[in-house]
Design a protein around this motif. Sequence first.
Motif, PDB file in Angstrom:
ATOM      1  N   GLN A 200       0.858  -1.183   0.000  1.00 57.80           N
ATOM      2  CA  GLN A 200       0.000   0.000   0.000  1.00 57.80           C
ATOM      3  C   GLN A 200       0.897   1.236   0.000  1.00 57.80           C
ATOM      4  O   GLN A 200       1.986   1.231   0.567  1.00 57.80           O
ATOM      5  CB  GLN A 200      -0.940   0.009   1.208  1.00 57.80           C
ATOM      6  N   LEU A 201       0.429   2.269  -0.656  1.00 61.52           N
ATOM      7  CA  LEU A 201       1.203   3.491  -0.855  1.00 61.52           C
ATOM      8  C   LEU A 201       0.475   4.678  -0.261  1.00 61.52           C
ATOM      9  O   LEU A 201      -0.716   4.889  -0.545  1.00 61.52           O
ATOM     10  CB  LEU A 201       1.426   3.716  -2.357  1.00 61.52           C
ATOM     11  N   ARG A 202       1.184   5.445   0.564  1.00 57.94           N
ATOM     12  CA  ARG A 202       0.702   6.733   1.048  1.00 57.94           C
ATOM     13  C   ARG A 202       1.773   7.762   0.698  1.00 57.94           C
ATOM     14  O   ARG A 202       2.876   7.717   1.281  1.00 57.94           O
ATOM     15  CB  ARG A 202       0.474   6.702   2.567  1.00 57.94           C
ATOM     16  N   ALA A 203       1.483   8.630  -0.239  1.00 57.80           N
ATOM     17  CA  ALA A 203       2.502   9.571  -0.702  1.00 57.80           C
ATOM     18  C   ALA A 203       1.856  10.819  -1.257  1.00 57.80           C
ATOM     19  O   ALA A 203       0.727  10.782  -1.775  1.00 57.80           O
ATOM     20  CB  ALA A 203       3.381   8.917  -1.774  1.00 57.80           C
ATOM     21  N   ARG A 204       2.605  11.919  -1.180  1.00 55.41           N
ATOM     22  CA  ARG A 204       2.132  13.193  -1.719  1.00 55.41           C
ATOM     23  C   ARG A 204       3.329  14.057  -2.101  1.00 55.41           C
ATOM     24  O   ARG A 204       4.296  14.178  -1.342  1.00 55.41           O
ATOM     25  CB  ARG A 204       1.268  13.925  -0.700  1.00 55.41           C
TER      26      ARG A 204
ATOM     27  N   LEU B 149      -0.709   9.142   7.299  1.00 58.23           N
ATOM     28  CA  LEU B 149      -1.040   7.844   7.883  1.00 58.23           C
ATOM     29  C   LEU B 149      -2.466   7.797   8.398  1.00 58.23           C
ATOM     30  O   LEU B 149      -3.043   6.718   8.531  1.00 58.23           O
ATOM     31  CB  LEU B 149      -0.073   7.523   9.029  1.00 58.23           C
ATOM     32  N   ARG B 150      -3.033   8.955   8.687  1.00 58.17           N
ATOM     33  CA  ARG B 150      -4.347   8.988   9.328  1.00 58.17           C
ATOM     34  C   ARG B 150      -5.447   9.482   8.381  1.00 58.17           C
ATOM     35  O   ARG B 150      -6.573   9.692   8.814  1.00 58.17           O
ATOM     36  CB  ARG B 150      -4.286   9.874  10.575  1.00 58.17           C
ATOM     37  N   GLU B 151      -5.116   9.664   7.122  1.00 61.17           N
ATOM     38  CA  GLU B 151      -6.130  10.140   6.180  1.00 61.17           C
ATOM     39  C   GLU B 151      -7.191   9.091   5.883  1.00 61.17           C
ATOM     40  O   GLU B 151      -8.333   9.415   5.555  1.00 61.17           O
ATOM     41  CB  GLU B 151      -5.468  10.593   4.880  1.00 61.17           C
ATOM     42  N   ALA B 152      -6.819   7.827   5.976  1.00 65.36           N
ATOM     43  CA  ALA B 152      -7.749   6.716   5.743  1.00 65.36           C
ATOM     44  C   ALA B 152      -7.180   5.504   6.472  1.00 65.36           C
ATOM     45  O   ALA B 152      -5.986   5.466   6.797  1.00 65.36           O
ATOM     46  CB  ALA B 152      -7.888   6.432   4.245  1.00 65.36           C
ATOM     47  N   PRO B 153      -8.013   4.517   6.752  1.00 63.83           N
ATOM     48  CA  PRO B 153      -7.511   3.328   7.467  1.00 63.83           C
ATOM     49  C   PRO B 153      -6.373   2.656   6.701  1.00 63.83           C
ATOM     50  O   PRO B 153      -6.412   2.531   5.479  1.00 63.83           O
ATOM     51  CB  PRO B 153      -8.740   2.426   7.549  1.00 63.83           C
ATOM     52  N   LEU B 154      -5.366   2.218   7.452  1.00 68.95           N
ATOM     53  CA  LEU B 154      -4.250   1.486   6.872  1.00 68.95           C
ATOM     54  C   LEU B 154      -4.456  -0.005   7.070  1.00 68.95           C
ATOM     55  O   LEU B 154      -4.893  -0.440   8.140  1.00 68.95           O
ATOM     56  CB  LEU B 154      -2.932   1.888   7.537  1.00 68.95           C
TER      57      LEU B 154
END
Length: 238
Positions: free
Chosen positions: A85-89, A101-106
């Motif tokens: 899973q990728l969380r990046a901006r 990390l808290r924008e949506a459930p991991l």
Amino acid sequence: MPLALKLAISPLLLAQALHTRWRLPRLPEAEGPREGAVGRGPACRLLILGDSSAAGVGVATQDQALAGQLSHALAQASARRVHWQLRARSGITTAQALPLLREAPLAPAEVAVVVTGVNDVVDQVRPAAALHARAALWQVLAGEFGIRHVVWTPLPPMHRFAGLPQPLRWVAGQDALAHDRALAQWAAGQAGMSTMRLDLPLEAEALAADGFHPGVVVYRAWGAALSAHITEQVLPAL
């Protein structure tokens, strides 16, 4: 680099930085899913967290970007089914990675790869402040999300970025080296985290159109290097 020297040439550096922001094309983040699974075998759950290079700026799709290159290489090298899973901006500093990390459930993950640091250099964040942000990020990753190992990717040698003019390129490179040394010293010997050395092809033709972000050749080499590190150094210890 010496503060006195940076102050002496600061008007020139500021002018070059502003002109570079105006001149370089604004490339989009790579398109495609930001989670998936690849390979067969025991499960390996991977989180990729970070800035524009984690988001795949410089290539068209996530398959070509770091997430795709790393997950495929890791599945092959480790003989595991990699759930990623990728969380990046784009544009975020290390401190700004935490809210992602808290924008949506991991989904659960054992290993995290954190790609930050270039924007710490761009925004003139001091190495000590960047390490403080990394420590806070580590506490949340391990304590709140159950990550068992964090791989901190080293900063790239920014003095080789063709899109930056001189002397801005040299100054950014010196600052990146200072951040990278501080990161390596901080992570050395600490349980549950590691960093590594990277030797990536950063010639102008290997970079994206802006001369600043990775191209597909760089992402492929980067994914392979991270895959080898995780397979050989991280997974056996988990």
